[in-house]
Design a protein around this motif. Structure first.
Motif, PDB file in Angstrom:
ATOM      1  N   LYS A  20      -0.660   4.571  -0.614  1.00 59.71           N
ATOM      2  CA  LYS A  20      -1.402   5.773  -0.239  1.00 59.71           C
ATOM      3  C   LYS A  20      -2.207   5.591   1.038  1.00 59.71           C
ATOM      4  N   PHE A  27     -12.360  -1.790  -0.868  1.00 60.30           N
ATOM      5  CA  PHE A  27     -11.378  -1.706   0.221  1.00 60.30           C
ATOM      6  C   PHE A  27     -11.660  -2.767   1.278  1.00 60.30           C
ATOM      7  N   VAL A  64      -9.586   2.398   5.702  1.00 61.86           N
ATOM      8  CA  VAL A  64      -9.959   3.696   5.126  1.00 61.86           C
ATOM      9  C   VAL A  64     -10.328   4.651   6.263  1.00 61.86           C
ATOM     10  N   ARG A 111     -14.627   0.050  -8.056  1.00 58.79           N
ATOM     11  CA  ARG A 111     -14.720   0.225  -6.610  1.00 58.79           C
ATOM     12  C   ARG A 111     -15.759  -0.673  -5.973  1.00 58.79           C
ATOM     13  N   GLN A 130       0.838  -1.208   0.000  1.00 62.70           N
ATOM     14  CA  GLN A 130       0.000   0.000   0.000  1.00 62.70           C
ATOM     15  C   GLN A 130       0.868   1.250   0.000  1.00 62.70           C
ATOM     16  N   GLN A 151      -5.364   9.944  -0.418  1.00 64.15           N
ATOM     17  CA  GLN A 151      -6.237   9.715  -1.569  1.00 64.15           C
ATOM     18  C   GLN A 151      -7.697   9.625  -1.122  1.00 64.15           C
ATOM     19  N   ASP A 152      -8.490  10.560  -1.631  1.00 63.72           N
ATOM     20  CA  ASP A 152      -9.938  10.513  -1.388  1.00 63.72           C
ATOM     21  C   ASP A 152     -10.503   9.409  -2.275  1.00 63.72           C
ATOM     22  N   ILE A 153     -11.107   8.401  -1.685  1.00 68.36           N
ATOM     23  CA  ILE A 153     -11.505   7.239  -2.497  1.00 68.36           C
ATOM     24  C   ILE A 153     -12.740   7.496  -3.353  1.00 68.36           C
ATOM     25  N   LEU A 196     -10.312   5.145  -9.673  1.00 72.67           N
ATOM     26  CA  LEU A 196      -9.683   4.423  -8.573  1.00 72.67           C
ATOM     27  C   LEU A 196      -8.421   3.740  -9.070  1.00 72.67           C
ATOM     28  N   TYR A 234      -5.812   6.113   2.380  1.00 73.47           N
ATOM     29  CA  TYR A 234      -7.138   6.264   1.776  1.00 73.47           C
ATOM     30  C   TYR A 234      -8.136   6.860   2.762  1.00 73.47           C
ATOM     31  N   TYR A 235      -8.940   7.773   2.262  1.00 74.64           N
ATOM     32  CA  TYR A 235      -9.974   8.350   3.124  1.00 74.64           C
ATOM     33  C   TYR A 235     -11.225   8.652   2.332  1.00 74.64           C
ATOM     34  N   LEU A 243      -5.468   1.570  -7.312  1.00 69.69           N
ATOM     35  CA  LEU A 243      -4.943   1.008  -6.072  1.00 69.69           C
ATOM     36  C   LEU A 243      -3.452   0.691  -6.160  1.00 69.69           C
TER      37      LEU A 243
END
Ligand code: ADP
Length: 642
Positions: free
Chosen positions: A443, A464, A471, A546, A441, A495-497, A502, A445-446, A504
């Protein structure tokens, strides 16, 4: 003397309300009235010293600064006198008849009528002089401003609640003398032993001595004639009961925790103990001492931009001003304390403070000190830190935007709810997150949502969850704005999911990618058909990567404004640039499989409209045309019922 007749005036409404409240809600901690009155006397001594910098003659008559406490246990009287700055008649009217604090009206509105809760609130508000009425049913204030003639003193008198009277009088010395006629049930405050223990508790750190008559000398008459005694007599009968040394000037190892706590209460007017403090003496290029405190609870006016904030400023132990706001940035406005500098001129003013480069260096050092204190608390006692976070976290979130230089330090202090949290509480730091990151991983993620729950249930999280990637579930109003100022943490990009395509990165294997490309090709036609159907409601329609369970979702283009930010701006009446969402479909979902086969264009349109509406609802977006949505949904439902 007494040239004018007594004049009776009503208290200002707000003062009246506060008085009433004070008397009725502070029953469990009555003795603090003495702390408040001594603290006022000490402030008055500070102010006189300051005024004397430009008018040395003010000090000529008064002698060394001090507070004196007299009492008469038979008459039930307690007198607190000081030789500080004193007040003119006009000052008495404004200072004791009105409440000048900003936001008083709002504060009073927050009161609940529940005595226990209110007493805590009022503690945060700061009770001050009026606390005298907790124990007294009548209070007299005789005061003369330093530098005014003997017969221009003022006598203020009140029995609390409704009104007060004012009278001209004479007073031999300048300063203020407050006489409390104690309520019968508060007799204990006219007893030597009790008074001494309170003074010890509350006034040890006060920098001027508090004198009381020596214990074996009996109780001389208190009140009106106390200042007529000669100095010689006083020297025999009185002794200082406190240490009378400014607390911050003492070495750290000599100051007990309780003393730090009491000092905090007198500086902040808070009732509760502070959470943490940091006492430091700096020597070298700049010389100063600072004592910073983190309160346990947010004050009633933390969000009032105009409310007073900042440290108490001393220069070479001389008090210069309250609320010197130049020493800490706005996002640390909850910090309390003092700073005592040897490098600032005694004539300093607020205007000068704003321009002085010395202040800039002190400000950055103090900011660092404050952030380090918070970091230490976070590392040492997570639970305590989370208590702090609940009260002040929102203010700290303003930090990265305001204080670029300390962005990384502040980022470490931030707490969030993540998919790892057990509840909706903000209990995970970014370091916690990074320590749990997957091997490949890259980034962090949020997602930004209306609530932690909405975030957790968002369709954007499906992939996710499937891959077991944590997240961050952001749900404070300020979060989207905060994230526009935080690009990375510990080398990991945020990274705003729900934004952009997207990607990954290494978390996707080759197989995943092949499948994706294949489905994209397979469904080109369906995508086209939907796009035609939705027209200019969307920026783009595409196959999603996603989703695993939901049929569709909305994504925001990389550079467009996010939904939360949009809502906040709209709510505050600001113009918001028009942006359109990207509609992503999950062709593996049975609904999409059916849709692909739907030949009836009307029916196709109904289903697409409903899927599009639902995708918005899942993000907390309102339907553009709810009536149309319901109509189409009902049409389909009817088919089911048939
Ligand atoms: P605060 O101290 O928080 O301002 P108080 O209600 O305790 O609020 O006091 C209101 C004001 O009255 C003070 O700010 C000060 O100007 C004045 N005052 C109170 N006590 C004294 C005193 N002993 N000598 C001179 N001024 C005083």
């Amino acid at each position: 003397m007494a040239a004018k007749k007594a004049e009776t005036r009503g208290f200002e409404t707000e003062a009246k309300q506060l008085l009433h409240l004070m008397i009725h809600s502070l029953y469990s901690n009555k003795e603090i009235f003495l702390r408040e009155l001594i603290s006022n006397a000490s402030d008055a001594a500070d102010k006189l010293r300051f005024a004397a910098l430009s008018q040395p003659e003010l000090l000529e008559s008064g002698g060394d600064p001090k507070v004196q406490i007299d009492f008469d246990s038979e008459k039930n009287i307690l007198v607190i006198s000081d030789n500080g700055i004193g007040m003119t008649r006009d000052e008495v009217i404004t200072n004791l008849g009105t409440i000048a604090k900003s936001g008083t009206a709002q504060f009073l509105e927050t009161l609940t009528g529940d005595q226990k809760k209110d007493s805590q609130l009022i503690g945060q508000f700061g009770v001050g002089f009026y606390s005298a009425f907790i124990v007294a049913d009548k209070v007299e204030v005789r005061t003369r401003k330093a530098g005014t003639p003997e017969d221009e003193a003022t006598l203020w008198m009140s029995e609390g609640e409704a009104d007060y009277s004012l009278e001209a009088t004479a007073k031999a010395t300048s300063g203020t003398e407050i006489t409390l006629h104690l309520k019968t049930e508060e007799k204990e405050y006219a007893e030597s032993y009790r008074l001494r223990s309170i003074v010890k508790k509350y006034a040890d750190h006060i920098s001027i001595p508090v004198f009381m008559q020596k214990e074996d000398m009996g109780s001389p008459d208190a009140g009106e004639d106390s200042e007529d005694k000669s100095d010689e007599e006083k020297a025999v009968e009185y002794e200082a009961v406190n240490e009378a040394k400014a607390l911050w000037t003492r070495p750290r190892k000599d100051v007990k925790a309780d003393e730090y706590k009491e000092f905090y209460k007198s500086v902040s007017h808070d009732f509760e103990d502070p959470l943490e403090w940091s006492h430091n003496k700096v020597e070298g290029k700049l010389e100063y001492t600072s004592l910073l405190y983190v309160p346990a609870r947010a004050p009633y006016d933390l969000w009032n931009r105009d409310s007073a904030r900042g440290l108490k400023l001393y220069v070479q132990r001389i008090f210069i001003m309250d609320d010197a706001e130049q020493f800490l940035p706005l996002y640390l406005r909850f910090m309390k304390g003092i700073v005592d500098s040897n490098d600032i001129s005694l004539n300093v003013s607020r205007e000068i403070l704003q321009k002085d480069p010395v202040i800039d260096s002190m400000r950055s050092a103090l900011t660092k000190r404050a952030l380090d204190m918070l970091e230490k608390m976070r590392k040492k006692d997570k639970e305590k830190y989370l208590g702090f976070w609940n009260e002040f976290g929102q203010a700290l979130k303003e930090g990265p935007a305001e204080d670029f230089a300390n962005k990384d330090k502040i980022a470490k202090l931030l707490q969030f709810t993540t998919t790892h949290s057990e509840s909706g509480a903000q209990d995970q730091g970014l370091e916690d997150y990074v320590s749990r990151m997957k091997e490949d991983q890259e980034k962090i993620y949020y997602i930004v949502a209306e609530s932690a729950k909405a975030g957790r249930n968002s369709p954007h999280l499906e992939i996710f969850r499937k891959k077991g990637i944590e997240v961050i579930l952001m749900h404070d109003r300020i979060d989207e704005w905060l994230m526009s100022h935080l690009q990375n943490f510990d080398g990991h990009q945020f990274q705003d999911i729900s934004r952009g395509e997207l990607n990954l990165g290494k978390l996707e294997d080759e197989e995943d990618k092949e499948v994706q490309e294949k489905t994209e090709k397979e469904f080109v036609k369906l995508v086209e058909r939907i796009k035609e159907n939705l027209g200019d409601k969307v920026k783009e329609v595409r196959v999603t990567h996603r989703l695993t369970d939901s049929p569709a979702c909305l994504a925001v283009d990389d550079n467009d404004m996010g939904m939360q930010m949009r809502k906040i701006m709209e709510a505050s009446g600001q113009a918001v640039p028009e942006t359109k969402p990207i509609f992503e479909i999950n062709p593996a979902h049975p609904l999409l499989v059916k849709l692909d086969k739907e030949a009836d264009e009307d029916r196709f349109g109904d289903i697409v409209s409903i899927l599009f509406g639902q995708a918005g609802l899942a993000d907390g977006v309102q339907l553009e045309d709810p009536a149309d949505f319901s109509k189409r949904l009902n049409k389909l439902l009817l088919e089911l019922v048939d």
